[in-house]
Scaffold this active site. Structure first.
Site, PDB file in Angstrom:
ATOM      1  N   LYS A 156       0.970  -1.465  -0.201  1.00  0.00           N
ATOM      2  CA  LYS A 156       0.004   0.014  -0.093  1.00  0.00           C
ATOM      3  C   LYS A 156       0.702   1.279  -0.128  1.00  0.00           C
ATOM      4  CE  LYS A 156      -4.071  -1.917   2.612  1.00  0.00           C
ATOM      5  NZ  LYS A 156      -4.839  -1.298   3.572  1.00  0.00           N
ATOM      6  N   GLY A 200      -7.869   4.879  -0.375  1.00  0.00           N
ATOM      7  CA  GLY A 200      -8.549   5.445  -1.165  1.00  0.00           C
ATOM      8  C   GLY A 200      -8.524   3.675  -2.431  1.00  0.00           C
ATOM      9  N   HIS A 207     -15.790  -4.137   4.912  1.00  0.00           N
ATOM     10  CA  HIS A 207     -15.651  -2.530   5.799  1.00  0.00           C
ATOM     11  C   HIS A 207     -16.296  -2.410   6.488  1.00  0.00           C
ATOM     12  CE1 HIS A 207     -14.156   1.896   4.470  1.00  0.00           C
ATOM     13  NE2 HIS A 207     -15.035   2.044   5.680  1.00  0.00           N
ATOM     14  N   ARG A 249     -12.905  13.472   8.968  1.00  0.00           N
ATOM     15  CA  ARG A 249     -12.974  14.658   8.304  1.00  0.00           C
ATOM     16  C   ARG A 249     -15.518  14.724   9.078  1.00  0.00           C
ATOM     17  NH1 ARG A 249     -12.088  11.454   4.323  1.00  0.00           N
ATOM     18  NH2 ARG A 249     -13.841  10.052   3.632  1.00  0.00           N
ATOM     19  N   ARG A 284     -26.155   6.442  -2.926  1.00  0.00           N
ATOM     20  CA  ARG A 284     -25.573   7.019  -3.161  1.00  0.00           C
ATOM     21  C   ARG A 284     -26.369   7.277  -4.748  1.00  0.00           C
ATOM     22  NH1 ARG A 284     -19.886   7.914  -1.970  1.00  0.00           N
ATOM     23  NH2 ARG A 284     -19.756   7.256   0.554  1.00  0.00           N
TER      24      ARG A 284
HETATM   25  C1  MV4 Z   1      -6.246  -4.041   2.800  1.00  0.00           C
HETATM   26  C2  MV4 Z   1      -7.531  -5.158   2.576  1.00  0.00           C
HETATM   27  C3  MV4 Z   1      -7.328  -6.507   2.391  1.00  0.00           C
HETATM   28  N1  MV4 Z   1      -6.453  -7.298   3.925  1.00  0.00           N
HETATM   29  N2  MV4 Z   1      -6.227  -4.512   3.101  1.00  0.00           N
HETATM   30  C4  MV4 Z   1      -9.052  -1.101  -0.163  1.00  0.00           C
HETATM   31  C5  MV4 Z   1      -8.740   0.647   0.025  1.00  0.00           C
HETATM   32  C6  MV4 Z   1      -7.870   0.995   1.198  1.00  0.00           C
HETATM   33  N3  MV4 Z   1      -8.204   1.594   1.598  1.00  0.00           N
HETATM   34  C7  MV4 Z   1      -7.144  -0.273   1.812  1.00  0.00           C
HETATM   35  N4  MV4 Z   1      -7.968  -1.064   1.063  1.00  0.00           N
HETATM   36  C8  MV4 Z   1      -7.766  -2.629   1.193  1.00  0.00           C
HETATM   37  N5  MV4 Z   1      -7.247  -2.739   1.782  1.00  0.00           N
HETATM   38  C9  MV4 Z   1      -5.142  -5.809   4.710  1.00  0.00           C
HETATM   39  N6  MV4 Z   1      -4.681  -5.641   4.546  1.00  0.00           N
HETATM   40  C10 MV4 Z   1      -8.887  -4.741   1.123  1.00  0.00           C
HETATM   41  C11 MV4 Z   1      -8.587  -3.608   0.933  1.00  0.00           C
HETATM   42  C12 MV4 Z   1     -10.084  -3.706  -0.214  1.00  0.00           C
HETATM   43  C13 MV4 Z   1     -10.941  -2.909   0.684  1.00  0.00           C
HETATM   44  C14 MV4 Z   1     -11.181  -2.328   1.744  1.00  0.00           C
HETATM   45  C15 MV4 Z   1     -12.225  -1.392   1.748  1.00  0.00           C
HETATM   46  C16 MV4 Z   1     -13.286  -1.695   0.991  1.00  0.00           C
HETATM   47  C17 MV4 Z   1     -13.258  -2.036  -0.113  1.00  0.00           C
HETATM   48  C18 MV4 Z   1     -12.281  -2.840  -0.932  1.00  0.00           C
HETATM   49  C19 MV4 Z   1     -11.735  -3.444  -1.989  1.00  0.00           C
HETATM   50  C20 MV4 Z   1     -10.834  -3.911  -2.137  1.00  0.00           C
HETATM   51  C21 MV4 Z   1     -10.082  -4.045  -1.983  1.00  0.00           C
END
Ligand code: MV4
Length: 466
Positions: free
Chosen positions: A164, A170, A214, A298, A344
């Protein structure tokens, strides 16, 4: 508790669209005068009409208007405002803007600039939240600068991993890695993407959770260390990191898990010296283990579902807190009642998701019991092509999730938007989806859903939905 040293008479809203209107509504209820700022093409937006005063701050591109700090501060000075509400997006999470406001003796309605900066750096945020007692996923405590370091780490963590961007959020600059040979290229591309998008190529590594949910916790904290949480929002239904609909509460959180996640969030905010409204985002795995992902400093688009189930006015709380008022109630005062869903409504093609700006030729809002619509458009309004495509949020509240789904269906069916394409038909299909109705959702939901109903297979099903 000390009495309030500040009282706001006038607030400038450094934003546009539905959130600018939303903030103005609360200001009116509080007897606070409002100043709208707008770009050339936003003269006819409702936020300009609803505000007591308005100033044009530049041409259509947001870099020259809604991100134009000198123009916004000038307007704030000329209209002699006490505070600025940044809304979401634009300057809402700019620690620099918050600092400028402070230097100009204008209260920034949000947390301290240092906390905004800390949460903007995802490596630092991970470290700070871990220290503050939140569970974080196993991963790097510093940016990963070489393939060698990455490989070393991967031997401790195992696969799959995720790379990341430290400046990200996002979803930009992210790569899932399933084997050693994928790691080098993933570090490289993620870093390049991050450098291009954020002018900062730092990346870090975490254990990857497959198909998580999420779930985010809404918190409110004042400037005296009082903090409460307003429960969670379920935000798993998104496409390409754009949320499409949100709910409160989540159908998978037991009261016990809600309390654990809420209490941990509150404790962390108190350790950070957080003040204002904030959201802590978590990933929830299949066994309902939660891990800190990011913190948003925010107000969020989806705040309304929390308002419906708690009867809190989050904007009002932000303003009171910025005035220096103590929170005035405790966790025990909070009740979560019923179920809320927000859809939305974007001016987009519901099949291809291509933006669909243009003239709205007919517009009818749904109403009746338990229906709220936050919008800035009206019949005869031309949706400009320069900004986010969100034109309205339909929020319903009902006793149970099942009743809320039924209520959302009839609300969406009563809503008329002609002249531009919208995501209404997509939401109607989601409301009928068996997995959605069963609450069987994760961040993988939309991909599966679109494989059955989307551009490739079910174009007709969606295109013909209205
Ligand atoms: C992750 C994950 C799985 N494992 N981190 C997507 C946006 C960013 N804020 C972080 N995200 C993710 N991080 C770990 N360690 C999966 C995602 C992710 C995701 C997270 C929330 C909502 C939708 C998503 C769609 C794809 C991947």
């Amino acid at each position: 508790m000390s009495t309030s040293p500040r009282k706001f008479k006038k607030i400038l809203i450094a934003n546009r669209g539905e959130i600018a209107c939303r903030i103005i509504w609360t200001c009116k209820e509080m007897g606070i005068r409002t100043v709208a700022v707008h770009s050339d093409v936003d003269r006819d937006s409702l936020h300009v009409r609803f505000a007591d005063e308005a100033a044009c701050i530049g041409p259509a591109p947001s870099a020259q208007s809604y991100l134009n700090i000198p123009a916004i501060i000038s307007a704030a000075e000329i209209f002699n405002v006490d505070a600025i509400h940044p809304g979401y997006g634009f300057l809402a999470e700019s620690s620099y803007f918050a600092e400028i406001c402070e230097a100009c003796n204008i209260k920034f309605i949000g947390p301290r600039p240092e906390v905004i900066r800390l949460m903007g750096d995802k490596v630092e945020a991970r470290r700070a939240m871990k220290e503050a007692g939140l569970p974080v996923l196993p991963g790097s405590s510093e940016p990963v600068t070489s393939e060698e370091d990455g490989l070393k780490l991967s031997r401790q963590l195992g696969f799959p991993l995720i790379v990341k961007a430290s400046a990200g959020g996002g979803g930009r600059g992210m790569r899932v890695v399933r084997s050693e040979r994928e790691l080098g290229p993933a570090l490289e591309t993620a870093s390049n993407e991050a450098a291009a998008a954020f002018k900062d190529g730092s990346v870090y590594i975490e254990r990857y959770i497959e198909q998580p949910r999420h779930i985010e916790i809404q918190v409110l904290a004042d400037e005296y260390g009082n903090c409460i949480h307003l429960g969670e929002r379920e935000c798993s239904i998104q496409r390409r990191h754009q949320k499409l609909l949100e709910e409160a509460p989540s159908s998978v959180l037991s009261p016990e898990l809600r309390q654990r996640m809420g209490d941990a969030s509150v404790a962390a905010c108190q350790k950070l010296g957080y003040s204002s409204a904030g959201t802590i985002e978590f990933l929830l795995d299949k066994d309902n283990n939660f891990s800190f992902m990011e913190m948003n400093t925010r107000i969020q688009v989806e705040h309304a579902v929390t308002e419906m189930v708690t009867l809190a006015d989050i904007v009002r709380n932000q303003i009171r807190i910025a005035e220096g008022e103590p929170l005035g109630y405790t966790q025990d005062d909070l009740l979560i009642v019923g179920h809320a869903i927000e859809c939305r409504i974007n001016a987009e093609n519901p099949v291809t998701f291509a933006p669909s700006p243009g003239l709205i030729t007919a517009f009818n809002l749904p109403g009746g019991p338990g229906v709220r619509v936050d919008t800035y458009v009206y019949s005869g309004y031309r949706v400009p092509p320069f900004y986010d495509s969100l034109i309205a949020k339909v929020i319903v509240h009902a006793r149970t999730r099942e009743l809320a789904i039924a209520r959302m269906k009839r609300a969406l069916e009563a809503m008329v938007v002609e002249g531009v394409k919208t995501t209404i038909p997509l939401h109607l299909k989601i409301m009928d989806d068996p997995k959605f109705r069963a609450g069987d959702i994760s961040t993988g939901f939309m991909e599966d859903f679109l494989a059955h109903n989307g551009a490739k297979n079910g174009t007709k099903a969606l295109a013909g939905a209205r």
